[in-house]
Design an enzyme around this catalytic site. Structure first.
Site: not given
Length: 309
Positions: A213, A222
Site C-alpha cells: 500500500d 502492507n
C-alpha cells in the site's frame, strides 16, 4: 474481471464485501459515493483505490463541485495507501479530469501485466508460493500485482501452487484471493494466518509474494500480518518479494513516517457476523504494518525487479 468501470458518467464497482458468495455491483453517482465506497472497503487495494479516487474527482468535476474541496475530502477517506493521494493530485493538475482518470484506468491494466511478466521470471516450475491479503485483480482495475505474478507464471505454462492465508480480521485472503485463484483454475489452498511459519519450517513454501500500500525509504507498508510473514520467511531463508507499481512509491518520506490506519474494533470483535469475544472488549486494530527492507528480497515493478529503497 474489472473491479471498476466507468459507465454512463457513473463509477461501477464490484462490492467486495459480498464476495465470494455474491458478485454484485455498486454505482457511484457522485464523489461522496466514492468516498463511502473507499471507507467501507467496497473498493480496496492501493491501485484500485487510486483509480476509484480519480473517477471520484471526475464525478465532482461533472457536478460542478470545487475540485480542491473534493480532493481534500477524497484524500481523507483512508490515510495509508499512497496511490489515493497520487491519483487525486494527478487528476487535480490535469487539463481534463475525466480524460486523465480514463488514462489512469488503462495504465493500471498495462502496468499490472508488466509486473506479472517480470514477476513470473522468479517463479520456478513446481513452486508453492504464499501470499498475504489480496493483491489481485480485485485490488486493481484488473489482473493484479502479486496475484498477477501467479497469473503470468500460470500462463507461461509453469505448474504452481498458491497458499493464501486468511488475512484476519476481514479475511481478504480467504474471501478474495482464494476466489480469484479458483476462477483462474490455479491450484490454491487456504491456511490459518498463524500456520505460515509452520509450513515454512516443513519446506512446504518456496517463495512469498505480497502487494503493498506504500513503499518508502526503509521498507514497505502492507496489510497487517505481512511483517510476521516476512520474519518467518527470513528465518527459513525463503525469498520474500513485494509486487507493486511505481505509483505506490513515496520517495519523499521514511516508511516509519507512514500514518497507519486504525479501523473499527468491531472488525475484530465480530467474524462472519458472529461475536467472537466478550462484549465491550477493547481492541487494537491497525489495518497495516511495516516490513523493513532488510526482510525484502526484491520489489517487482512494471519496469523490472529492484532492491527496496
Amino acid at each position: 474481471m474489472k473491479t471498476l468501470e466507468w459507465e454512463g458518467n457513473k463509477l461501477k464497482l464490484i462490492d467486495q464485501r459480498k464476495l465470494p458468495d455474491e458478485l454484485t455491483h455498486m454505482y457511484c453517482d457522485n464523489y461522496q459515493d466514492v468516498i463511502v465506497a473507499i471507507k467501507n472497503m467496497i473498493v480496496r487495494g492501493a491501485p484500485a483505490i487510486g483509480v476509484a479516487a480519480a473517477f471520484g474527482m471526475a464525478l465532482a468535476d461533472i457536478h460542478g463541485v470545487d475540485l480542491d474541496k473534493a480532493a481534500d475530502e477524497i484524500k481523507s477517506a483512508r490515510p495509508t495507501a499512497v496511490n489515493l493521494f497520487w491519483a487525486v493530485d494527478r487528476v487535480l493538475h490535469s487539463k481534463d479530469v475525466l480524460s486523465e482518470a480514463l488514462k489512469m484506468y488503462e495504465e493500471d491494466m498495462i502496468t499490472n501485466r508488466a509486473i506479472g511478466k517480470f514477476g513470473a521470471e522468479i517463479i520456478n516450475d513446481g513452486d508453492t508460493i504464499l501470499t498475504h491479503c489480496n493483491a489481485g485483480a480485485l485490488a486493481c482495475v484488473d489482473y493484479g500485482t502479486a496475484l498477477g505474478v501467479f497469473r503470468a507464471a500460470n500462463d507461461a505454462g509453469k505448474n504452481i501452487n498458491v497458499i493464501c492465508d486468511e488475512t484476519r480480521p476481514r479475511g481478504q485472503g480467504a474471501s478474495l484471493s482464494v476466489w480469484e485463484m479458483q476462477q483462474e483454475n490455479i491450484p490454491v489452498k487456504l491456511i490459518p494466518d498463524v500456520a505460515s511459519g509452520y509450513l515454512m519450517s516443513q519446506g512446504k513454501i518456496d517463495k512469498v509474494v505480497i502487494g503493498a500500500d506504500r513503499i518508502a525509504r526503509g521498507g514497505v507498508v502492507n496489510k497487517v500480518g505481512s511483517f510476521m510473514v516476512a520474519l518467518a520467511a527470513k528465518h527459513h531463508d525463503i525469498p520474500f518479494y513485494v509486487a507493486a507499481p511505481y505509483s505506490t512509491f513515496d520517495n519523499e518520506i521514511s516508511i516509519y513516517d507512514t500514518v497507519i490506519e486504525e479501523r473499527d474494533g468491531d472488525e475484530v470483535r465480530y467474524y462472519g457476523g458472529a461475536r467472537i469475544c466478550p462484549e465491550n472488549t477493547e481492541v487494537i486494530n491497525p489495518a497495516f504494518d511495516i516490513t523493513p527492507k532488510e526482510l525484502i528480497t526484491g520489489i517487482i515493478t512494471e519496469k523490472g525487479i529492484i532492491n527496496p529503497i
